[in-house]
Design a protein around this motif. Structure first.
Motif, PDB file in Angstrom:
ATOM      1  N   LEU A 292      72.932  38.136  74.015  1.00  0.00           N
ATOM      2  CA  LEU A 292      74.328  37.192  74.698  1.00  0.00           C
ATOM      3  C   LEU A 292      74.468  36.488  73.770  1.00  0.00           C
ATOM      4  O   LEU A 292      75.251  35.898  73.556  1.00  0.00           O
ATOM      5  N   LEU A 293      73.656  34.973  73.466  1.00  0.00           N
ATOM      6  CA  LEU A 293      73.636  33.855  72.879  1.00  0.00           C
ATOM      7  C   LEU A 293      73.921  34.171  71.719  1.00  0.00           C
ATOM      8  O   LEU A 293      74.626  33.099  71.490  1.00  0.00           O
ATOM      9  N   GLY A 294      73.240  35.091  71.039  1.00  0.00           N
ATOM     10  CA  GLY A 294      74.013  34.929  69.351  1.00  0.00           C
ATOM     11  C   GLY A 294      75.469  35.500  69.721  1.00  0.00           C
ATOM     12  O   GLY A 294      75.703  35.057  68.027  1.00  0.00           O
ATOM     13  N   ALA A 295      75.641  36.056  70.319  1.00  0.00           N
ATOM     14  CA  ALA A 295      77.401  36.702  70.498  1.00  0.00           C
ATOM     15  C   ALA A 295      78.115  35.475  70.852  1.00  0.00           C
ATOM     16  O   ALA A 295      79.064  36.094  70.676  1.00  0.00           O
ATOM     17  N   ARG A 296      77.968  34.779  71.651  1.00  0.00           N
ATOM     18  CA  ARG A 296      77.928  33.357  71.864  1.00  0.00           C
ATOM     19  C   ARG A 296      79.032  33.431  73.321  1.00  0.00           C
ATOM     20  O   ARG A 296      80.240  33.689  73.916  1.00  0.00           O
ATOM     21  N   GLN A 297      77.839  34.201  74.486  1.00  0.00           N
ATOM     22  CA  GLN A 297      78.824  34.689  75.524  1.00  0.00           C
ATOM     23  C   GLN A 297      77.782  34.425  76.779  1.00  0.00           C
ATOM     24  O   GLN A 297      77.297  34.708  77.721  1.00  0.00           O
ATOM     25  N   LYS A 298      77.324  32.678  76.129  1.00  0.00           N
ATOM     26  CA  LYS A 298      76.286  32.129  77.634  1.00  0.00           C
ATOM     27  C   LYS A 298      77.007  32.669  78.813  1.00  0.00           C
ATOM     28  O   LYS A 298      76.279  32.909  80.416  1.00  0.00           O
ATOM     29  N   HIS A 299      78.503  32.436  78.963  1.00  0.00           N
ATOM     30  CA  HIS A 299      78.449  32.698  80.559  1.00  0.00           C
ATOM     31  C   HIS A 299      77.883  34.219  80.908  1.00  0.00           C
ATOM     32  O   HIS A 299      78.605  34.274  82.404  1.00  0.00           O
ATOM     33  N   LEU A 300      77.801  35.441  80.334  1.00  0.00           N
ATOM     34  CA  LEU A 300      76.927  36.538  80.820  1.00  0.00           C
ATOM     35  C   LEU A 300      75.967  36.078  81.349  1.00  0.00           C
ATOM     36  O   LEU A 300      75.528  37.500  82.166  1.00  0.00           O
ATOM     37  N   VAL A 301      74.646  35.531  81.461  1.00  0.00           N
ATOM     38  CA  VAL A 301      73.612  35.572  81.213  1.00  0.00           C
ATOM     39  C   VAL A 301      72.838  35.744  83.304  1.00  0.00           C
ATOM     40  O   VAL A 301      72.237  36.162  83.012  1.00  0.00           O
ATOM     41  N   ILE A 302      73.927  35.219  83.858  1.00  0.00           N
ATOM     42  CA  ILE A 302      73.721  34.956  85.208  1.00  0.00           C
ATOM     43  C   ILE A 302      73.519  35.944  85.724  1.00  0.00           C
ATOM     44  O   ILE A 302      73.392  36.942  86.374  1.00  0.00           O
ATOM     45  N   PRO A 303      75.309  36.178  85.485  1.00  0.00           N
ATOM     46  CA  PRO A 303      75.470  38.020  86.125  1.00  0.00           C
ATOM     47  C   PRO A 303      74.133  39.353  85.408  1.00  0.00           C
ATOM     48  O   PRO A 303      74.310  40.185  86.017  1.00  0.00           O
ATOM     49  N   LEU A 304      74.119  39.286  84.088  1.00  0.00           N
ATOM     50  CA  LEU A 304      72.985  40.322  83.513  1.00  0.00           C
ATOM     51  C   LEU A 304      71.866  39.690  84.233  1.00  0.00           C
ATOM     52  O   LEU A 304      71.664  41.149  84.784  1.00  0.00           O
ATOM     53  N   CYS A 305      71.263  38.985  84.904  1.00  0.00           N
ATOM     54  CA  CYS A 305      70.263  39.081  85.684  1.00  0.00           C
ATOM     55  C   CYS A 305      70.361  39.344  86.737  1.00  0.00           C
ATOM     56  O   CYS A 305      69.562  39.950  87.430  1.00  0.00           O
ATOM     57  N   ASN A 306      71.588  38.975  87.511  1.00  0.00           N
ATOM     58  CA  ASN A 306      71.596  39.187  88.836  1.00  0.00           C
ATOM     59  C   ASN A 306      71.891  41.236  88.621  1.00  0.00           C
ATOM     60  O   ASN A 306      71.721  41.482  89.633  1.00  0.00           O
ATOM     61  N   ARG A 307      72.472  42.079  88.437  1.00  0.00           N
ATOM     62  CA  ARG A 307      72.035  43.191  87.563  1.00  0.00           C
ATOM     63  C   ARG A 307      71.360  43.731  87.402  1.00  0.00           C
ATOM     64  O   ARG A 307      71.382  44.500  88.395  1.00  0.00           O
ATOM     65  N   ILE A 308      69.813  42.422  86.108  1.00  0.00           N
ATOM     66  CA  ILE A 308      69.196  43.784  86.346  1.00  0.00           C
ATOM     67  C   ILE A 308      68.259  43.355  87.900  1.00  0.00           C
ATOM     68  O   ILE A 308      67.324  44.621  88.054  1.00  0.00           O
ATOM     69  N   ILE A 309      68.433  42.766  88.038  1.00  0.00           N
ATOM     70  CA  ILE A 309      67.326  42.468  89.391  1.00  0.00           C
ATOM     71  C   ILE A 309      68.339  43.458  90.368  1.00  0.00           C
ATOM     72  O   ILE A 309      67.135  44.101  91.676  1.00  0.00           O
ATOM     73  N   ARG A 310      69.338  43.959  90.852  1.00  0.00           N
ATOM     74  CA  ARG A 310      69.727  44.684  92.101  1.00  0.00           C
ATOM     75  C   ARG A 310      69.049  46.415  91.595  1.00  0.00           C
ATOM     76  O   ARG A 310      68.830  47.244  91.899  1.00  0.00           O
ATOM     77  N   LEU A 311      69.584  46.927  89.751  1.00  0.00           N
ATOM     78  CA  LEU A 311      68.460  47.868  89.107  1.00  0.00           C
ATOM     79  C   LEU A 311      67.263  48.499  89.792  1.00  0.00           C
ATOM     80  O   LEU A 311      66.814  49.121  90.096  1.00  0.00           O
ATOM     81  N   GLY A 312      66.340  46.807  89.538  1.00  0.00           N
ATOM     82  CA  GLY A 312      65.117  46.925  89.695  1.00  0.00           C
ATOM     83  C   GLY A 312      64.805  46.863  91.255  1.00  0.00           C
ATOM     84  O   GLY A 312      64.115  48.308  91.575  1.00  0.00           O
ATOM     85  N   TYR A 313      65.698  46.306  92.333  1.00  0.00           N
ATOM     86  CA  TYR A 313      65.265  46.624  93.899  1.00  0.00           C
ATOM     87  C   TYR A 313      66.211  48.508  93.518  1.00  0.00           C
ATOM     88  O   TYR A 313      65.135  49.102  94.441  1.00  0.00           O
ATOM     89  N   ALA A 314      66.597  49.337  93.249  1.00  0.00           N
ATOM     90  CA  ALA A 314      67.126  50.868  93.108  1.00  0.00           C
ATOM     91  C   ALA A 314      65.928  50.827  92.652  1.00  0.00           C
ATOM     92  O   ALA A 314      65.352  52.312  93.516  1.00  0.00           O
ATOM     93  N   ILE A 315      65.514  50.552  92.251  1.00  0.00           N
ATOM     94  CA  ILE A 315      64.258  51.824  91.578  1.00  0.00           C
ATOM     95  C   ILE A 315      63.474  51.512  92.303  1.00  0.00           C
ATOM     96  O   ILE A 315      62.517  52.752  92.300  1.00  0.00           O
ATOM     97  N   GLY A 316      62.863  50.854  92.631  1.00  0.00           N
ATOM     98  CA  GLY A 316      61.300  49.476  93.179  1.00  0.00           C
ATOM     99  C   GLY A 316      60.941  49.991  94.765  1.00  0.00           C
ATOM    100  O   GLY A 316      60.296  50.704  95.392  1.00  0.00           O
ATOM    101  N   PHE A 317      62.270  49.911  95.584  1.00  0.00           N
ATOM    102  CA  PHE A 317      62.383  49.759  96.766  1.00  0.00           C
ATOM    103  C   PHE A 317      61.513  51.600  97.648  1.00  0.00           C
ATOM    104  O   PHE A 317      60.720  51.863  98.365  1.00  0.00           O
ATOM    105  N   PRO A 318      62.565  51.651  97.186  1.00  0.00           N
ATOM    106  CA  PRO A 318      61.809  53.585  97.674  1.00  0.00           C
ATOM    107  C   PRO A 318      60.833  54.317  97.304  1.00  0.00           C
ATOM    108  O   PRO A 318      60.343  54.716  98.353  1.00  0.00           O
ATOM    109  N   LEU A 319      59.791  53.774  96.224  1.00  0.00           N
ATOM    110  CA  LEU A 319      58.768  54.444  95.625  1.00  0.00           C
ATOM    111  C   LEU A 319      57.801  53.030  96.704  1.00  0.00           C
ATOM    112  O   LEU A 319      56.243  53.837  96.792  1.00  0.00           O
ATOM    113  N   ILE A 320      57.710  52.314  96.917  1.00  0.00           N
ATOM    114  CA  ILE A 320      57.683  51.394  97.537  1.00  0.00           C
ATOM    115  C   ILE A 320      57.229  52.166  98.968  1.00  0.00           C
ATOM    116  O   ILE A 320      55.868  52.148  99.477  1.00  0.00           O
TER     117      ILE A 320
END
Length: 429
Positions: A292-320
């Motif tokens: 993202l930074l190489g493509a000069r899209q800094k504004h998408l960094v935090i939204p990307l992180c939040n999307r990855i966290i939501r995906l991780g919760y969807a995968i992990g919580f049922p397994l727990i």
């Protein structure tokens, strides 16, 4: 580059499988050694974490290497990705030789001062004598993985991962039980499995990658190597001190007793599956942020992180939930010792629920790494480790409960995540 959940998952899944290689090897070792005896089961925990501590020096360097490769990929300087790959490979092979030599000389001297039980110490050294040579295969594998993750072509990692598992399981059985090699057999099987996965991935890169497009021709470039080292030196020591502190945690448990150490190894082995999810998503975060930074899209960094966290919760919580419901059946895979299973039940739940905090903590921290601020991540890690060790030292004076000891992990990941979020929201990177 607006990555969707599907894009993230398709990039992450092969990364997760490749990280699963190392962890499934440790899990397989623990399962087989649990049926040899509590001494071997506990010793494999200490030996495995000691090996992992050394391994993390290479893993950390590979994260920095991945950041540089991903940045070049985001800038569409594709030939530079291959040049960077070869400089990283040169460094990592030399590092593997150096660390194997240092470990063979100094590990026995250090561990005899730390391990209380002579039986456990003897088994640990017996394991490490063979396991340490796996660095000669795992470090080049890490370089190949950094290259593929950096250019977001991660599918070949699946084949390498499955190869390692398919080799490790029968080799463990043959060497531990059929040839009666015990804990040394587990170490040999693990190193051989890593060699096989390296061969598979090397064949793919040599035969199927476009060498001209990605600059995959051997050449030494001291300027690129210097730049990679400048970025990677901090990321190299960041996970190292993190796992070193975890080794201190296991040493503290070992002083409680051999059965407590064995129970903790069972908990660690099972919870490792969630560690794989967290670390694969975190590694993916670092690569995607760099792109993202190489493509000069800094504004998408935090939204990307939040999307990855939501995906991780969807995968992990049922397994727990499934792991908690079927915990008794899972424990019996490792050992039939009723006392060990009873001791492990509550701390097992405490360890699993930490996933809720570990996922955002590691994702945000690797986002900081993805910006290239590896020195900052090292500082954050150091601050967190100091707080972690103070907490661990404090509770050792008033509690012998495994559940209380496992709460130290909560402090670690929460503080790590808070520092990373503050940086990402307040710095111009």
């Amino acid at each position: 580059m607006n990555y969707t959940y599907k894009n993230i998952w398709l990039i992450n899944f092969p990364v997760m499988m490749s990280i699963l290689i190392e962890q499934l090897i440790n899990i397989t070792d623990a399962i087989f050694l649990g049926h040899v005896g509590e001494i071997e089961l506990g010793a494999s925990a200490l030996a495995g974490i000691w090996y992992l501590t050394i391994y993390m020096l290479g893993f950390g360097f590979s994260l920095g290497l991945q950041v540089v490769i991903a940045r070049r990929n985001g800038e569409r300087h594709y030939q530079e990705t291959g040049k960077t790959f070869f400089q990283g490979l040169l460094f990592m092979v030399g590092l593997a030789v150096l660390l194997c030599t240092i470990s063979k000389v100094f590990s026995p001297m250090i561990l005899i001062q730390l391990v209380a039980s002579k039986k456990v110490y003897s088994a640990v050294i017996n394991y490490l004598d063979w396991r340490i040579w796996g660095l000669m295969f795992s470090f080049p594998f890490l370089v190949l993985r950094s290259f593929l993750v950096g250019i977001t072509l991660t599918k070949p990692l699946n084949t390498a991962a499955f190869t390692a598992v398919l080799v490790n399981i029968p080799c463990n059985w043959l060497l531990i039980f059929h040839f009666d090699m015990g804990i040394a057999g587990a170490a040999i099987a693990s190193s051989f499995a890593e060699l096989c996965s390296l061969v598979i991935l090397s064949i793919h890169v040599l035969r199927k990658m476009d060498r001209k497009v990605y600059g995959l021709n051997w050449q030494f470039d001291k300027n690129i190597l210097r730049h990679v080292c400048q970025v990677s030196i901090w990321s190299m020591f960041t996970p190292f001190i993190g796992v070193a502190s975890w080794f201190a945690f296991f040493v503290a448990i070992e002083h409680l007793g051999e059965i407590e150490l064995a129970a903790t190894n069972v908990i660690r082995s099972i919870s490792t599956l969630f560690f794989v999810i967290v670390n694969s998503l975190a590694a993916t975060t670092g690569s995607l942020v760099s792109n993202l930074l190489g493509a000069r899209q800094k504004h998408l960094v935090i939204p990307l992180c939040n999307r990855i966290i939501r995906l991780g919760y969807a995968i992990g919580f049922p397994l727990i939930v499934l792991c908690i419901i079927f915990s008794n059946y899972i424990f019996y895979i490792y050992s039939g010792n009723g006392n060990l299973i009873q001791m492990a039940r509550l701390p097992f739940i405490v360890a699993l629920l930490n996933y809720a905090f570990a996922l955002p903590g590691y994702v945000y921290m690797n986002a900081v790494t993805g910006t290239g601020a590896t020195r900052i991540t090292f500082i954050f890690q150091t601050v967190t480790i100091v707080a972690y060790q103070i907490y661990l030292w404090s509770i050792s004076y008033f509690s012998t409960s495994l559940s209380v000891y496992w709460t130290a992990e909560y402090l670690y990941v929460i503080l790590l995540g808070l520092l990373a979020v503050i940086y990402l929201k307040n710095k111009n990177y």
